[in-house]
Design a protein around this motif. Sequence first.
Motif, PDB file in Angstrom:
ATOM      1  N   ILE A   1       0.052  -1.565   0.105  1.00  0.00           N
ATOM      2  CA  ILE A   1      -0.020  -0.146   0.072  1.00  0.00           C
ATOM      3  C   ILE A   1       0.652   1.542  -0.149  1.00  0.00           C
ATOM      4  CG2 ILE A   1      -1.618   0.955   1.059  1.00  0.00           C
ATOM      5  CD1 ILE A   1      -2.914  -0.946   2.171  1.00  0.00           C
ATOM      6  N   ALA A   2       0.488   2.078  -1.264  1.00  0.00           N
ATOM      7  CA  ALA A   2       1.838   3.397  -1.125  1.00  0.00           C
ATOM      8  C   ALA A   2       1.811   3.891   0.016  1.00  0.00           C
ATOM      9  CB  ALA A   2       1.211   4.169  -2.597  1.00  0.00           C
ATOM     10  N   ASN A   3       0.705   4.828  -0.022  1.00  0.00           N
ATOM     11  CA  ASN A   3       0.527   5.160   1.249  1.00  0.00           C
ATOM     12  C   ASN A   3      -0.102   4.585   2.873  1.00  0.00           C
ATOM     13  OD1 ASN A   3       1.309   8.051   0.049  1.00  0.00           O
ATOM     14  ND2 ASN A   3       0.106   7.508  -1.592  1.00  0.00           N
ATOM     15  N   PRO A   4      -0.025   3.664   2.807  1.00  0.00           N
ATOM     16  CA  PRO A   4      -0.445   3.476   4.154  1.00  0.00           C
ATOM     17  C   PRO A   4      -0.905   4.166   5.463  1.00  0.00           C
ATOM     18  CG  PRO A   4       2.026   3.267   5.012  1.00  0.00           C
ATOM     19  CD  PRO A   4       1.292   3.031   3.591  1.00  0.00           C
ATOM     20  N   GLY A   5      -0.925   5.512   6.006  1.00  0.00           N
ATOM     21  CA  GLY A   5      -0.970   6.244   6.793  1.00  0.00           C
ATOM     22  C   GLY A   5      -2.505   7.179   6.415  1.00  0.00           C
ATOM     23  N   LYS A   6      -2.648   7.389   5.475  1.00  0.00           N
ATOM     24  CA  LYS A   6      -3.998   8.061   5.184  1.00  0.00           C
ATOM     25  C   LYS A   6      -5.239   6.798   5.021  1.00  0.00           C
ATOM     26  CE  LYS A   6      -2.703   9.912   0.702  1.00  0.00           C
ATOM     27  NZ  LYS A   6      -2.712  10.212  -0.820  1.00  0.00           N
ATOM     28  N   VAL A   7      -5.926   8.144   5.757  1.00  0.00           N
ATOM     29  CA  VAL A   7      -7.032   7.706   6.549  1.00  0.00           C
ATOM     30  C   VAL A   7      -8.493   8.409   5.161  1.00  0.00           C
ATOM     31  CG1 VAL A   7      -8.479   8.455   8.710  1.00  0.00           C
ATOM     32  CG2 VAL A   7      -6.166   7.979   9.066  1.00  0.00           C
ATOM     33  N   ARG A   8      -9.181   6.660   5.443  1.00  0.00           N
ATOM     34  CA  ARG A   8     -10.732   6.753   4.951  1.00  0.00           C
ATOM     35  C   ARG A   8     -11.278   6.273   5.325  1.00  0.00           C
ATOM     36  NH1 ARG A   8      -7.959  10.190   2.782  1.00  0.00           N
ATOM     37  NH2 ARG A   8      -6.615  10.102   0.261  1.00  0.00           N
ATOM     38  N   ASP A   9     -12.649   6.638   5.111  1.00  0.00           N
ATOM     39  CA  ASP A   9     -13.819   5.761   4.994  1.00  0.00           C
ATOM     40  C   ASP A   9     -14.769   4.811   4.821  1.00  0.00           C
ATOM     41  OD1 ASP A   9     -16.570   5.149   6.506  1.00  0.00           O
ATOM     42  OD2 ASP A   9     -16.936   7.573   7.014  1.00  0.00           O
ATOM     43  N   PRO A  10     -14.138   3.796   4.626  1.00  0.00           N
ATOM     44  CA  PRO A  10     -14.915   2.806   3.395  1.00  0.00           C
ATOM     45  C   PRO A  10     -16.654   2.032   4.230  1.00  0.00           C
ATOM     46  CG  PRO A  10     -12.306   1.431   5.100  1.00  0.00           C
ATOM     47  CD  PRO A  10     -12.523   2.414   5.118  1.00  0.00           C
ATOM     48  N   LEU A  11     -16.933   1.556   3.260  1.00  0.00           N
ATOM     49  CA  LEU A  11     -18.106   1.628   3.552  1.00  0.00           C
ATOM     50  C   LEU A  11     -19.280   0.614   2.040  1.00  0.00           C
ATOM     51  CD1 LEU A  11     -21.287   1.676   5.408  1.00  0.00           C
ATOM     52  CD2 LEU A  11     -21.734   3.963   3.435  1.00  0.00           C
ATOM     53  N   PHE A  12     -19.084  -1.064   3.171  1.00  0.00           N
ATOM     54  CA  PHE A  12     -19.934  -1.347   1.968  1.00  0.00           C
ATOM     55  C   PHE A  12     -20.915  -0.788   1.300  1.00  0.00           C
ATOM     56  CE2 PHE A  12     -21.653  -5.992   1.068  1.00  0.00           C
ATOM     57  CZ  PHE A  12     -21.053  -6.539  -0.002  1.00  0.00           C
TER      58      PHE A  12
ATOM     59  N   VAL B   1      -6.515  -1.338   6.834  1.00  0.00           N
ATOM     60  CA  VAL B   1      -7.140  -2.425   5.891  1.00  0.00           C
ATOM     61  C   VAL B   1      -6.791  -2.958   4.768  1.00  0.00           C
ATOM     62  CG1 VAL B   1      -8.140  -2.070   2.962  1.00  0.00           C
ATOM     63  CG2 VAL B   1      -8.470  -0.018   4.907  1.00  0.00           C
ATOM     64  N   GLY B   2      -5.392  -3.347   4.803  1.00  0.00           N
ATOM     65  CA  GLY B   2      -4.184  -4.481   4.352  1.00  0.00           C
ATOM     66  C   GLY B   2      -4.586  -5.478   5.536  1.00  0.00           C
ATOM     67  N   LEU B   3      -4.274  -5.420   7.149  1.00  0.00           N
ATOM     68  CA  LEU B   3      -4.322  -6.379   8.071  1.00  0.00           C
ATOM     69  C   LEU B   3      -6.024  -6.524   8.375  1.00  0.00           C
ATOM     70  CD1 LEU B   3      -2.129  -3.910  10.806  1.00  0.00           C
ATOM     71  CD2 LEU B   3      -1.583  -6.178   9.607  1.00  0.00           C
ATOM     72  N   TYR B   4      -6.644  -5.578   8.327  1.00  0.00           N
ATOM     73  CA  TYR B   4      -7.954  -6.074   8.142  1.00  0.00           C
ATOM     74  C   TYR B   4      -8.280  -7.687   6.372  1.00  0.00           C
ATOM     75  CZ  TYR B   4      -9.490  -2.335  10.588  1.00  0.00           C
ATOM     76  OH  TYR B   4      -9.718  -1.370  11.757  1.00  0.00           O
ATOM     77  N   LEU B   5      -7.385  -7.815   5.560  1.00  0.00           N
ATOM     78  CA  LEU B   5      -7.913  -8.117   4.310  1.00  0.00           C
ATOM     79  C   LEU B   5      -6.823 -10.076   5.001  1.00  0.00           C
ATOM     80  CD1 LEU B   5      -8.104  -5.923   1.601  1.00  0.00           C
ATOM     81  CD2 LEU B   5      -9.910  -7.139   2.940  1.00  0.00           C
ATOM     82  N   GLU B   6      -5.595  -9.277   5.553  1.00  0.00           N
ATOM     83  CA  GLU B   6      -4.811 -10.551   5.372  1.00  0.00           C
ATOM     84  C   GLU B   6      -4.779 -11.818   5.788  1.00  0.00           C
ATOM     85  OE1 GLU B   6      -1.089 -12.404   5.553  1.00  0.00           O
ATOM     86  OE2 GLU B   6      -0.923  -9.990   4.725  1.00  0.00           O
ATOM     87  N   PRO B   7      -6.055 -12.227   7.061  1.00  0.00           N
ATOM     88  CA  PRO B   7      -6.479 -13.924   6.647  1.00  0.00           C
ATOM     89  C   PRO B   7      -7.114 -14.160   5.153  1.00  0.00           C
ATOM     90  CG  PRO B   7      -7.004 -11.291   8.980  1.00  0.00           C
ATOM     91  CD  PRO B   7      -7.110 -11.467   7.608  1.00  0.00           C
ATOM     92  N   CYS B   8      -7.451 -13.289   4.445  1.00  0.00           N
ATOM     93  CA  CYS B   8      -7.545 -13.996   3.062  1.00  0.00           C
ATOM     94  C   CYS B   8      -6.361 -14.489   1.878  1.00  0.00           C
ATOM     95  CB  CYS B   8      -8.667 -12.588   2.333  1.00  0.00           C
ATOM     96  SG  CYS B   8     -10.124 -11.875   2.874  1.00  0.00           S
ATOM     97  N   ARG B   9      -4.674 -14.331   3.091  1.00  0.00           N
ATOM     98  CA  ARG B   9      -3.844 -14.369   1.888  1.00  0.00           C
ATOM     99  C   ARG B   9      -3.862 -16.052   1.584  1.00  0.00           C
ATOM    100  NH1 ARG B   9       1.072 -12.499   0.281  1.00  0.00           N
ATOM    101  NH2 ARG B   9      -0.175 -10.276   1.460  1.00  0.00           N
ATOM    102  N   LYS B  10      -3.415 -16.205   0.881  1.00  0.00           N
ATOM    103  CA  LYS B  10      -3.423 -17.587   0.602  1.00  0.00           C
ATOM    104  C   LYS B  10      -2.286 -18.286   0.820  1.00  0.00           C
ATOM    105  CE  LYS B  10      -3.300 -20.986  -3.693  1.00  0.00           C
ATOM    106  NZ  LYS B  10      -3.426 -20.916  -4.716  1.00  0.00           N
ATOM    107  N   ARG B  11      -2.409 -19.362   1.114  1.00  0.00           N
ATOM    108  CA  ARG B  11      -0.908 -19.984   2.030  1.00  0.00           C
ATOM    109  C   ARG B  11      -0.760 -20.804   1.401  1.00  0.00           C
ATOM    110  NH1 ARG B  11      -0.170 -15.525   5.614  1.00  0.00           N
ATOM    111  NH2 ARG B  11      -2.398 -15.009   6.503  1.00  0.00           N
ATOM    112  N   PRO B  12       0.591 -21.121   1.383  1.00  0.00           N
ATOM    113  CA  PRO B  12       1.133 -22.157   0.159  1.00  0.00           C
ATOM    114  C   PRO B  12       1.058 -23.667   0.866  1.00  0.00           C
ATOM    115  CG  PRO B  12       3.123 -20.749   1.612  1.00  0.00           C
ATOM    116  CD  PRO B  12       1.277 -19.881   1.849  1.00  0.00           C
ATOM    117  N   VAL B  13       1.568 -24.634   0.263  1.00  0.00           N
ATOM    118  CA  VAL B  13       0.430 -25.537   0.908  1.00  0.00           C
ATOM    119  C   VAL B  13       2.516 -26.637   0.815  1.00  0.00           C
ATOM    120  CG1 VAL B  13      -0.166 -27.935   0.110  1.00  0.00           C
ATOM    121  CG2 VAL B  13      -1.215 -25.957  -0.516  1.00  0.00           C
ATOM    122  N   SER B  14       2.501 -26.813   1.825  1.00  0.00           N
ATOM    123  CA  SER B  14       3.680 -27.696   2.561  1.00  0.00           C
ATOM    124  C   SER B  14       3.509 -28.993   2.001  1.00  0.00           C
ATOM    125  CB  SER B  14       3.872 -27.331   3.769  1.00  0.00           C
ATOM    126  OG  SER B  14       2.819 -28.038   4.326  1.00  0.00           O
TER     127      SER B  14
END
Length: 249
Positions: free
Chosen positions: A191-202, A236-249
């Motif tokens: 994320i280029a500007n991780p400190g920028k504050v926004r108000d996301p709404l579904f 926002v990126g941290l909230y989405l982190e659980p969606c990351r595809k994990r490598p299969v070991s």
Amino acid sequence: MTGATGFLGRHVLNEALNAGFEVHATARSAGKSAEMSEPRVVWHHLDLRDGAATSGLIRELVPSHLVNAAWDTRHGTYWTSDENNIWVATALDMIEAFADCGGRRFVQIGSCAEYEWGSGVLREDVAPENPATPYGRAKLAVHRALHEAAANRGFSAATARIFFAFGPFENEARIIPSLCRALSSGAPCSIANPGKVRDPLFVTDAARAVMAIAQSEAVSGAVNVGSGEPVALGDVGLYLEPCRKRPVS
């Protein structure tokens, strides 16, 4: 309703149908309306930038309510596009025709870009209306013209200022879809500007708010449509982190 095939518009369209309105909507082509697969809507195919055609349609239909969600929002260009001036003229044509045919309630889809960013919490009637972009200035020009016309011509009006809606049918180049796509594929992302504050709404919540505004004729002026919860883009990126595809070991 205009802009009914767009990102926010298609969700507002669904809310209008759920509210029991007889809905007439515009689309530039039959192909665009066919994509919606919504038989309950009466579709009208025209280029809204044709002022005579747009005004003529409104005078023919004599709508009680009009929600104008039409605008050029192509990702990466709309902030500075010359198209902004064209859409101001289109909105003014709509307002004039709506007033002439005795319409009751006009809702303009506005933007948080109508405010001066960096001035603190953006509250209606408190935050300065000092847009930094041609897009924001164009939206503000329509807001002011609409409310002057409403006061002079005897209809009610409101501007729904949208704060960073996200969800189904969003342009995939925007930040949340981009992060979701990268994380779900296991690709690196930043994320280029991780400190920028926004108000996301579904987006479905935003659409419900727009329809509530359309049905609340006592509400006038600017109405902010957001979550009220400021979030840093890095979070926002941290909230989405659980969606990351994990490598299969």
